[in-house]
Design an enzyme around this catalytic site. Structure first.
Site, PDB file in Angstrom:
ATOM      1  N   GLU A 199     -47.985  12.513 -32.117  1.00 50.08           N
ATOM      2  CA  GLU A 199     -48.925  11.547 -31.547  1.00 50.08           C
ATOM      3  C   GLU A 199     -48.293  10.169 -31.405  1.00 50.08           C
ATOM      4  OE1 GLU A 199     -52.435  11.681 -33.922  1.00 50.08           O
ATOM      5  OE2 GLU A 199     -53.144  13.580 -33.060  1.00 50.08           O
ATOM      6  N   HIS A 233     -58.691  12.549 -28.026  1.00 52.62           N
ATOM      7  CA  HIS A 233     -59.391  13.263 -29.094  1.00 52.62           C
ATOM      8  C   HIS A 233     -60.767  13.768 -28.649  1.00 52.62           C
ATOM      9  CE1 HIS A 233     -56.319  11.207 -31.483  1.00 52.62           C
ATOM     10  NE2 HIS A 233     -56.561  12.078 -32.441  1.00 52.62           N
TER      11      HIS A 233
END
Length: 337
Positions: A199, A233
């Site tokens: 990430e 997300h």
């Protein structure tokens, strides 16, 4: 802005001092990089689309085993996450390729055999350690809960030596248990290794140079990157509704909350990356936050050891001073000093 707030002794904290150079000017130590920032070979809109493509690629790759390759469902949870780990790594490599292709110069560096210079564009630098200060700075946000957990009591202890020893022992125990869990727990690998590394690689190391070289100021970059991080997300909405069989209202609340805290953390992570020029700075903060979970703000405020937030604000600027890391903030192509 004409407003000056006195805090932390005699230190004057202003919006400009917190950013310490968050301006539209772009500095660089690479020949030609400054000109590239002023007249990028790609537009600001292209940079936005490229970052969106990286975010979609990162999330989309997670579903390629079943949707693209038509693989049967994973038989075990370990197999499920090993597939996802592989997809995340592939997405990170592809995002790096897109970043290098847009910037151009890193490809020339690789052709010339200068791998360290190419990696420095992604914030992977061998000079100036950027681990300790960002880690300690992040730990201040959890100071109250950490001490209370270490002492395992709600009563205020006046013995400072006991407080200090309990804090150290508690932190050591927590760290030891999490390290041990890496040998047996697939979720530990997801939360502490693969997740944070991939990430931060995609949403900080690959996106930030692209946006800077497109002419965006550091402040705009700090605000833009976390939005991609938060939006990435939103796939948890689908995973909450169907596999977990929850209704849409609950899934929306859970997903909205996840979007909020990932975006807020993204601002902090982007700030660390922009200030230090090191990928490891937001990486250690990311891992630490995953280990600790969300700060228990209410408990921290009620705790007698609730000085962490104030200390965090006081030290945010000096602990991330670019001078500590041999870095010139706002570089289109970050390099070692």
């Amino acid at each position: 802005m004409g407003i000056e707030v006195k805090a932390c002794g005699d230190v004057a904290v202003t919006p400009s001092s917190l950013s310490d150079g968050f301006s539209n000017s772009v500095n660089s130590r690479l020949p030609g990089a400054k000109a590239m920032a002023a007249n990028p070979s790609f537009s600001s809109g292209t940079a936005i689309l490229a970052c969106a493509a990286m975010a979609v690629l990162y999330v989309g790759m997670l579903y390629t085993p079943s949707l693209l390759f038509r693989l049967p469902p994973a038989r075990t949870i370990n197999e499920h996450y090993i597939r996802r780990f592989t997809c995340s790594v592939v997405a990170s490599v592809l995002a790096s390729g897109l970043c290098f292709w847009l910037l151009g110069s890193p490809i020339d560096m690789l052709r010339n055999g200068d791998l360290p210079a190419a990696l420095a564009v992604l914030g992977i630098r061998r000079d100036h350690v950027a681990t300790l200060y960002p880690l300690l700075l992040t730990a201040l946000l959890y100071l109250g809960p950490l001490v209370m957990t270490a002492l395992n009591t709600d009563e205020r202890l006046e013995d400072e030596a006991k407080v200090e020893m309990g804090f150290i022992q508690g932190l050591f125990t927590r760290t030891r248990d999490n390290v041990i869990s890496l040998t047996t727990d697939i979720f530990a690998w997801r939360n502490y290794i693969v997740g944070p590394l991939t990430e931060e690689w995609v949403f900080r190391a690959c996106m930030v140079p692209v946006l800077l070289c497109a002419g965006y100021s550091q402040l705009k970059v700090m605000l833009l990157c976390p939005l991609y991080f938060g939006l990435a997300h939103l796939n948890h909405y689908w995973e909450t509704v169907y596999p977990e069989n929850r209704n849409h209202k609950i899934a929306a609340l859970i997903t909205g909350f996840r979007f909020a805290y990932t975006t807020i953390f993204g601002w902090y992570a982007a700030f660390l990356y922009l200030r230090t020029g090191h990928l490891v700075a937001p990486l250690v903060a990311h891992i630490f936050c995953n280990v600790m979970g969300l700060p228990a703000v209410g408990d921290a405020l009620e705790s007698p050891y609730n000085k962490g937030l104030g200390s965090f604000i006081c030290l945010l600027n000096p602990a991330t001073s670019p001078a500590l890391y041999g870095y010139m903030p706002g570089q289109c192509l970050p390099t070692a000093s």
